[in-house]
Design an enzyme around this catalytic site. Structure first.
Site, PDB file in Angstrom:
ATOM      1  N   SER A 121       0.816  -1.209   0.000  1.00 39.53           N
ATOM      2  CA  SER A 121       0.000   0.000   0.000  1.00 39.53           C
ATOM      3  C   SER A 121       0.849   1.257   0.000  1.00 39.53           C
ATOM      4  CB  SER A 121      -0.921   0.011   1.232  1.00 39.53           C
ATOM      5  OG  SER A 121      -0.167  -0.129   2.419  1.00 39.53           O
ATOM      6  N   HIS A 142      -3.117  -3.407  -5.041  1.00 40.50           N
ATOM      7  CA  HIS A 142      -3.435  -2.981  -3.678  1.00 40.50           C
ATOM      8  C   HIS A 142      -4.921  -3.190  -3.409  1.00 40.50           C
ATOM      9  CE1 HIS A 142      -4.006   0.530  -0.643  1.00 40.50           C
ATOM     10  NE2 HIS A 142      -3.853  -0.630  -0.018  1.00 40.50           N
ATOM     11  N   GLU A 154      -6.258  -1.106  -6.486  1.00 42.98           N
ATOM     12  CA  GLU A 154      -5.369  -0.225  -7.244  1.00 42.98           C
ATOM     13  C   GLU A 154      -4.344  -1.080  -7.985  1.00 42.98           C
ATOM     14  OE1 GLU A 154      -4.847   3.960  -4.988  1.00 42.98           O
ATOM     15  OE2 GLU A 154      -4.056   2.251  -3.883  1.00 42.98           O
ATOM     16  N   ASN A 193      -4.003   6.142  -0.822  1.00 38.22           N
ATOM     17  CA  ASN A 193      -3.276   6.477   0.399  1.00 38.22           C
ATOM     18  C   ASN A 193      -2.572   7.825   0.321  1.00 38.22           C
ATOM     19  OD1 ASN A 193      -3.940   4.384   2.125  1.00 38.22           O
ATOM     20  ND2 ASN A 193      -2.389   3.024   1.276  1.00 38.22           N
TER      21      ASN A 193
END
Length: 286
Positions: A121, A142, A154, A193
């Site tokens: 991540s 991800h 992702e 993130n």
């Protein structure tokens, strides 16, 4: 994955168990590589509990639960993953551990057609791909926690990833698992993130300074901004150790103060207050 009904998963923590469960519920044969008997026991229990919740909520029937459990097997030998066309790494968010794992996978899984994905991540995919003799076969995938519930993945390609590998992985995610995909450039934090972590860290700094209580911060964002969950309760759900690791990766890449973990987060992680999974974080859990 085209040409095979089998998937390999490395790691069976919160993310690995969720990925294994989703694959098994879609009818795939799943082999999970774990580091110890304890990891296997804990991983199997996580999958069983998650499937029981799905049954209790009417998402699947008892027969579907039993069939999914029957499709998941465990091994402590990475070589057992040989022959799998897709291998998904889902171990702890630690750069040295992931580098060591990919180096071993390169030796133990020699199939030239295998594609390797990482559930990182925060780490750039290039850092992991560079230790392999087939960097063009490494893709970032991800997933989001809890994997059986959250639809998004992702997908990230490094500068060395082949278009064919990305296409195979995206087809697997969308057509086989029924996930939604967003593409991200290969930079720490990717899309979600890079936006989410500064927000969560800002909420921690607000609580740390005494500006507002965790309860009021979370209530303000759920009741005032219609967020489904407040930032500090979300941080507990993600895992404060995971969040600290992600923040560290972001700060190492960009050197922006907004990515730096506040002292409160570091002290909580050092004290074992990791959030929901440890029973205590910003809140207490049964």
């Amino acid at each position: 994955m085209s040409g095979t009904d089998g998937v390999g998963v490395v790691g069976c923590g919160l993310m690995g168990s969720g990925i294994a469960e989703v694959c098994a519920r879609k009818g795939l044969d799943v082999l999970v590589a774990v580091s110890s008997a304890r990891s296997e026991e804990n991983g199997r229990r996580r999958v069983e509990r998650s499937l029981e919740r799905a049954v209790s909520k009417g998402g699947i029937g008892p027969a579907d639960r039993d069939a999914a459990l029957g499709r998941i097997a465990f091994t402590r030998d990475l070589g057992g993953l040989a022959g799998r066309q897709l291998i998904i790494e889902a171990i702890t968010e630690d750069e040295s551990a992931k580098l060591d794992l990919f180096s071993r996978l390169d030796k133990d899984v020699e199939d030239p057609d295998a594609v390797f994905t990482t559930n990182t991540s925060s780490l750039p995919v290039m850092k992991l791909a560079r230790v392999m003799s087939r960097p063009e076969r490494v893709v970032g995938t991800h997933f989001f926690n809890p994997v059986p519930v959250m639809p998004l993945v992702e997908v990230t390609r490094s500068l060395l990833t082949s278009p064919e590998s990305v296409e195979r992985v995206e087809t697997f995610l969308t057509k086989t698992l029924g996930k939604e995909v967003v593409r991200s450039p290969d930079r720490a934090g990717f899309v979600v993130n890079a936006l989410l972590v500064p927000y969560l860290l800002s909420a921690m700094r607000m609580a740390e300074s005494g500006f507002a209580s965790p309860e009021d911060i979370d209530r303000g964002m759920t009741q005032g901004c219609a967020h489904p969950m407040g930032p500090l309760r979300l941080a507990d759900l993600i895992g404060l150790d995971t969040l600290e690791a992600v923040a560290g990766g972001l700060y190492a890449e960009f050197k922006e103060p907004l990515y730096a973990a506040p002292p409160l987060l570091s002290r909580m992680v050092e004290g074992g207050l990791l959030g929901k999974k440890s029973g205590r974080g910003f809140y207490r859990y049964d």
